[in-house]
Write an enzyme that holds these catalytic residues in place. Structure first.
Site, short mmCIF file in Angstrom:
data_model
loop_
_atom_site.label_atom_id
_atom_site.label_comp_id
_atom_site.label_asym_id
_atom_site.label_seq_id
_atom_site.Cartn_x
_atom_site.Cartn_y
_atom_site.Cartn_z
N LYS A 1 7.69 -5.68 -8.28
CA LYS A 1 8.90 -5.13 -7.67
C LYS A 1 9.94 -6.25 -7.67
O LYS A 1 9.95 -7.10 -6.77
CB LYS A 1 8.61 -4.64 -6.26
CG LYS A 1 7.68 -3.43 -6.25
CD LYS A 1 7.33 -2.98 -4.86
CE LYS A 1 6.55 -1.67 -4.93
NZ LYS A 1 5.62 -1.47 -3.83
N ASP B 1 -0.24 -5.71 -5.53
CA ASP B 1 1.17 -5.42 -5.25
C ASP B 1 1.71 -6.47 -4.28
O ASP B 1 2.33 -7.45 -4.69
CB ASP B 1 1.31 -4.01 -4.68
CG ASP B 1 2.75 -3.65 -4.32
OD1 ASP B 1 3.66 -4.45 -4.57
OD2 ASP B 1 2.97 -2.55 -3.78
N ASP C 1 -1.09 4.28 -3.93
CA ASP C 1 -0.59 3.09 -3.23
C ASP C 1 -0.92 3.21 -1.75
O ASP C 1 -0.45 4.12 -1.07
CB ASP C 1 0.93 2.98 -3.43
CG ASP C 1 1.50 1.69 -2.84
OD1 ASP C 1 0.70 0.86 -2.35
OD2 ASP C 1 2.73 1.51 -2.87
N GLU D 1 -3.29 0.73 -5.44
CA GLU D 1 -2.66 -0.53 -5.04
C GLU D 1 -3.16 -0.96 -3.67
O GLU D 1 -3.02 -0.23 -2.69
CB GLU D 1 -1.13 -0.37 -5.00
CG GLU D 1 -0.50 -0.03 -6.34
CD GLU D 1 0.98 0.25 -6.21
OE1 GLU D 1 1.64 -0.33 -5.33
OE2 GLU D 1 1.49 1.09 -6.99
N LYS E 1 1.50 8.22 -2.50
CA LYS E 1 1.35 7.28 -1.39
C LYS E 1 0.20 7.75 -0.53
O LYS E 1 0.21 8.88 -0.02
CB LYS E 1 2.63 7.23 -0.56
CG LYS E 1 3.80 6.53 -1.24
CD LYS E 1 3.69 5.03 -1.10
CE LYS E 1 4.96 4.34 -1.57
NZ LYS E 1 4.86 2.87 -1.42
#
Length: 327
Positions: free
Chosen positions: A240, A218, A166, A195, A138
């Site tokens: 997701k 995303d 991400d 992302e 992240k």
């Protein structure tokens, strides 16, 4: 089978989280959601409905109301349309797929480890990864320059490592460029994708074109009007399901990505072990050649209903949950 043989129940869970789990602007102390149990004759199906705070458009209370309304029609013998709320559509579609034995049992329990903490402590973990060394970081939580330095150190130290990053649209274009300046251009192709680095898709596209760092969609995947298509610098879409919708919608996105030459990655929204195990089955079914992004179980302090292989977290049974609704 007749409608008289149908039964359904809705349970509520609240799992304590490990300290320090932050979602955008709030600390997540518990992961709260619903479990749906369908029964028809001797067959059973389970589904998880768990809107993710700050990411889902619906609240848990709204999801509960919609779930009970859908189940009322189903119990009367109907086959209602998919609910408009993504978490409800996904959870119910999983329960129906289990009930009808359409969700394969084979699962892909591989994970791309979610790397946090001191980079020095990550070397041993990542170096010991079997097969393809794929990990996720992240970025955007700290200074972009710091993120770039950490990514660069890991790629330099582990020549067979590939990273998924991400940013959750957290960077301005200037900050994204600051990140890129600290990543050796010779190693940028080992960033599988980043992302949504920038606040707008157009800025992210320009970033990819100018830096050579591939990006993935995303948040964009869940926005109205999104279309899967081949674009320069775009390598993947991240799906997701809890935020996206039903199994039908997820299958459609995977198929479109494959036709466009993009990688489709099934990823978690911090589901319980029940939801994660179903995502592992979905990943094996729909994206068998891609490591899914499911390394979130250790953010919780307990498992629920179904155990994840290799986890030593305590397992809670349905008897420990509050039954909200039963027919």
């Amino acid at each position: 089978m007749t409608a008289s043989l149908r039964n359904a129940a809705v349970y509520r869970y609240s799992l304590p989280m490990e300290a320090g789990v932050v979602l955008r602007h709030q600390r997540l102390k518990t992961r709260d959601g619903l479990l749906v149990h369908l029964q028809q004759g001797e067959r059973h199906g389970w589904g998880e409905i768990a809107p993710l705070p700050e990411f889902s458009s619906e609240t848990l209370d709204q999801a509960q109301q919609a779930t009970q309304a859908w189940l009322t029609h189903w119990l009367a013998g109907a086959q209602p349309d998919e609910d408009a709320l993504p978490s409800v559509a996904f959870g119910i579609s999983c329960a129906l797929a289990e009930l009808d034995q359409r969700l394969p049992l084979a699962a892909d329990y591989r994970t791309a480890p979610l790397c946090t903490g001191d980079p020095d402590a990550l070397f041993a973990l990542l170096d010991a990864l079997p097969g393809d060394k794929i990990a996720k970081i992240k970025v955007g939580l700290y200074e972009a320059v710091r993120d770039g330095m950490i990514v660069n150190v890991l790629l330099e130290a582990l020549p067979d490592l590939r990273l998924r990053l991400d940013a959750n649209r957290s960077w301005t274009r200037a900050k994204a460029d600051g990140f890129a300046r600290y990543v050796n251009p010779a190693w940028r192709d080992r960033i599988a994708f980043l992302e949504e680095p920038c606040k707008t898709p157009d800025e992210s596209r320009a970033f990819a074109e100018e830096t050579g760092i591939a990006i993935a969609w995303d948040e964009s995947v869940r926005e109205p009007g999104f279309a899967v298509r081949a674009e320069p610098g775009v390598a993947a879409i991240v799906i997701k399901p809890m935020l996206t919708g039903s199994l039908t919608r997820c299958r459609q996105l995977v198929r479109q990505a494959q036709q466009a030459g993009l990688t489709a990655v099934i990823s978690s929204s911090i589901e319980s072990s029940l939801g994660l195990s179903q995502l592992a089955r979905i990943a094996h079914w729909l994206t068998p050649d891609t490591v899914p992004g499911l390394d979130t179980l250790n953010l919780m302090q307990a498992q629920l209903l179904r155990a994840w292989p290799g986890s030593d977290l305590p397992l809670l049974d349905v008897d420990t949950l509050e039954c909200l609704w039963r027919r």
